[in-house]
Enzyme design. Sequence first.
Site, PDB file in Angstrom:
ATOM      1  N   ASP A   1       0.811  -1.219   0.000  1.00  0.00           N
ATOM      2  CA  ASP A   1       0.000   0.000   0.000  1.00  0.00           C
ATOM      3  C   ASP A   1       0.843   1.267   0.000  1.00  0.00           C
ATOM      4  OD1 ASP A   1      -2.444  -1.246   0.132  1.00  0.00           O
ATOM      5  OD2 ASP A   1      -2.451  -1.333   2.317  1.00  0.00           O
ATOM      6  N   CYS A   2       2.103   1.101   0.337  1.00  0.00           N
ATOM      7  CA  CYS A   2       2.954   2.268   0.529  1.00  0.00           C
ATOM      8  C   CYS A   2       3.861   2.554  -0.659  1.00  0.00           C
ATOM      9  CB  CYS A   2       3.792   2.086   1.783  1.00  0.00           C
ATOM     10  SG  CYS A   2       2.750   1.902   3.219  1.00  0.00           S
TER      11      CYS A   2
END
Length: 812
Positions: A484-485
Site C-alpha cells: 500500500d505504501c
Amino acid sequence: MKFGHFDDQRREYVITNPRTPWPWINYLGNEDFFSLISNTAGGYSFYKDAKFRRITRYRYNNVPMDNGGRYFYINDNGTVWNPGWKPCKTELDKYECRHGMNYTIITGEKNGIEAETLFFVPLKTLAEVQKVKLTNKNKEAKKIKLFSFAEWCLWNAATDMENFQRNFSTGEVEIEGSALYHKTEFKERRNHYAYYSVNVPIQGYDTDRESFIGLYNEFSEPQAVTAGKPNMSVAHGWSPIASHYIEVELQPGESKEFVFVLGYVEFESRDDKWESKGVINKKPAKETIAKFDTAAKVDAAFMELRGYWDNLLDSYVLKSGEEKLDRMVNIWNQYQCMITFNFSRSASFFESGVGRGMGFRDSNQDLVGFVHQIPPRARERIIDIASTQFPDGGCYHQYQPLTKRGNNDIGGGFNDDPMWLIFGTVAYIKESGDFSILDDMVPFDNQPGTEKTLFHHLTVSFNHVIENLGPHMLPLIGRADWNDCLNLNCFSWDPNESFQTTENNSEGSKAESLMIAGLFVVCGRDYVELCRQIGNNEEAARAEKFVNDMVEAVKKHGWDGEWYLRAYDFYGKKIGSNENKEAKIFIESQGWCTMAGIGLEEGMVKKSLDSVKKYLDCEHGIVLNNPAFTEYVVEYGEISSYPAGYKENAGIFCHNNPWVIIGETVLGRGDYAWDYFRKICPSYTEEISDLHKVEPYVYAQMIAGKDAFKPGEAKNSWLTGTAAWNYYTITQFILGIKPAYSGLEVNPCIPADWKGFEVSRKFRGATYKIEVKNSGVMKGVKKLVVNGTEVAGNIVPMQPAGSVNTVEVIMG
Ligand code: BGC
Ligand code: NOJ
C-alpha cells in the site's frame, strides 16, 4: 525474557507477570458480538462493527497505556485492588492471566481473597459473560465490597471521541433491578441498546462517570470504590457508565460466584422498541440474562465454547516432534486465522476500529488460513467481497462489515485487488469441492439488477490485469499493489494528505508492478485450471496465453541480472534495481516471481532467492527492501516516508516472508524454508519477549529490520495477513499437504535431517491420518500408500465422507 508460558493441554497462554512489555490481548466472540481484552482486563466490546456499534468506550494511545475496560474493584476493608492488577496496580499476592480460545481467565489474590474472573462470549449470544468467583482463603470470615465497572461508548466510536458539544447532552440510562441499561439515542434513530447486569440483588449502583470516579480522580481511585459507597447516580448526559455495587460476606474457605452479563439488543422493527412511553422494551435483554443467571449455566455455555474449538482445531493436527511448531500449527496460528478472518484489519490494539473496514485483498488472503475450519462462512465472505466489485473487475479496497458496502473514503484502484478474488475462491473450492459457488449470482457495487455469476466476477478480475498493462506489457500498478505504501502515481508534498487516499494521478503513468505480474501468473494459472475443471476449455486456452505472455514479459523486462525488479515508476524508470541508489532489491517480486517459478530453468529463481539470502535476510527475518530508504522519494510515496527499518521501509514485514519461503519450496530448499519460517514464528521468539514486546502466541505484522534503531522489536500484532500466509505456508508447502480438486496432494519440503511427521487432516468430511517418513531428502515423494494400497503420483484420492484413512508417504 518471558512473561508467562504456553499451556498446550488447555490451549492457553498463561501470563504470570502483569507488567508485559505491551498489553497482551485476546479476542472474545466469533460471530456478531466481539470484545478485545488485555491481560489486565482492558479493552472494549462491539457488535459486528467496531466503528458504528461500539458498545464500551476505549481510549487508544492513552497514558498509561491500556486504561479503561471492564474492571472489577474489590474494597477489602480499605485495601482496594483489581483481580487483573490494573487499574489500581495494588501489588497482588498472586496474578495469572490465561488467554484461551475466545476466553480469558484472570485471577488475582490479595490478603487471602482470591478473585477468579472468566470472560467469554457464549456461542450465538450477543453478550459478554463474566463470571467472578471470590474465595476466602483466610481463617476468619470476611466482608468485602465488589464494584463492577464498564463505560458506555455513545455508539459511533469516531464521533464518540470528537463531538462533545452534542455527546455531553445525549447520554441516557435506565435502571431496573440489577440491570443497568444504556439507551443513548434510542429515542430517535437507534433500534438498539446495551445493558450490564448481575445475577444477584445489588446494594447500589452508579451510572454516571463523574459520580463514580470523581472529576479529578483516575480509574485507579474511583471515589465510590475508595469511599466504599456507591452514589446511586442516574446519568443525564455527560458520560454514562454502569457500575454495580455488591456486599459480599465470605466464611473461611467459602467461594461465591457472580455472573455479569454485558449485552446488546437490537430490534428489527421500531414497533417493538418500547415497553411504555419512554421505557425501553427489556424483554430480549431479560431473556439473555436468564440464560446465564446461574454459575452452572455459565459453566455449561463455557464447555460448549470449548467443545466448539475442539471441533474446529481437530481438522488439522500435527505431530512433528517440535513442540513449538506443533503448538503454532495446532492451536495459535489457526486461532489467529479465525480472528483475522473475523476482523480483517479493523480492531486490535494497533487498529483503532475506526479507520479501516474489511479489506478486499486482506479478507481474500485471510480465507486461505480459515477455510478448512468453517467452509460455509468462507463461502459467505467470498460473496460479500465479490459484491463490492465494479463491473470492470476493479474493486473497492475496503468495505464496512455492518453495511457490506464499499468504502468510498478509500475508493479503489489498487490493481492487485482483483487477483485476490481468484486466490480466495480457488482456495474455497479446493477445500470444499463446492463448484456451485461459481454459479451464484453476485451484484456489482451492491447494485440490485447488476448480478452476474461469481465465475463472471473471476473473469473480469482476470481481465482487469490484462486490460491494464503498461509499456513493458507488465501490469500497471494503479494506486498501489500489495504494498500500500509504494505509491507511484501520487507525488504528494502535502503532509495533510493520506498517501492511501490522495489523488491517484495514473493518467499517462508508466508505473508497472512486478509483484502483480508474479501474482497474476500464480492466480492466472489457478484460473486456467479452474476453467478446465468446469469444462470451459476455450476460456482456459484464452487465459493461458495471457499467463504465458506475462511470464515472457517478466523474463524480458522484469529481470535485473541477480533478482527480479520491483516495478517501473511513473516515468518508466526501474525500481528495485542495482542501478538504484537505495532500495536496490525488494522482497515482494522475489517472492511472487519465484512462487510462480518464472525463469526456473534459466536459473532466475535460484539467483533471486540467493540474493534474498544475501541482501534481505537478517537475524529476525527477511526485510522488505535493501538498502533502506534514507530520503523521501516523492515518486515512490509512503514507503520512503518511514524511518529506516520500520514498516514498509526495510522492516521485516512478516506477511511477505512466507512468499519467499514458498519460493524456496519451489526450488526444493527445505532447510532455507524452515529456517525462514522459524525466525518469525512467535513460539520460537517467546524467549526474547522483552525485545519483541508483543504477544508470543500470535504473529505481528512487522518486526523492526536490521536498519532500525532496535532490530527485533515487533509491532502491530494480531490483525495481519501474516497469520493466514504462515499457516498456508507451513501446512501446504513445508508440510506439503494441499487440498487439490481431486484429493489431497502431498508434497513436503522439509530440512533433510527431519525424520518425518504425522498429520491428521479432515478434508471434505473424511479424515486422513498421514505419516510422512524421510530419510535425508528435502523434497520428493517416492512412495504413497493409501489404506494399504500404493497409489501413483502424490495425490491421495478423495475418500468417502465419514471414513478414516491411513496415508503413508515415503520421501526420497
Ligand atoms: C501502512 C500499511 C497499511 C496502510 C493502510 C499504511 O500506513 O504502512 O501497512 O496497509 O497504511 O491504510
Ligand atoms: C497492511 C494491509 O492490510 C495490506 O493490505 C497491505 O498489503 C500491507 N499493509 C502492505 O502494505
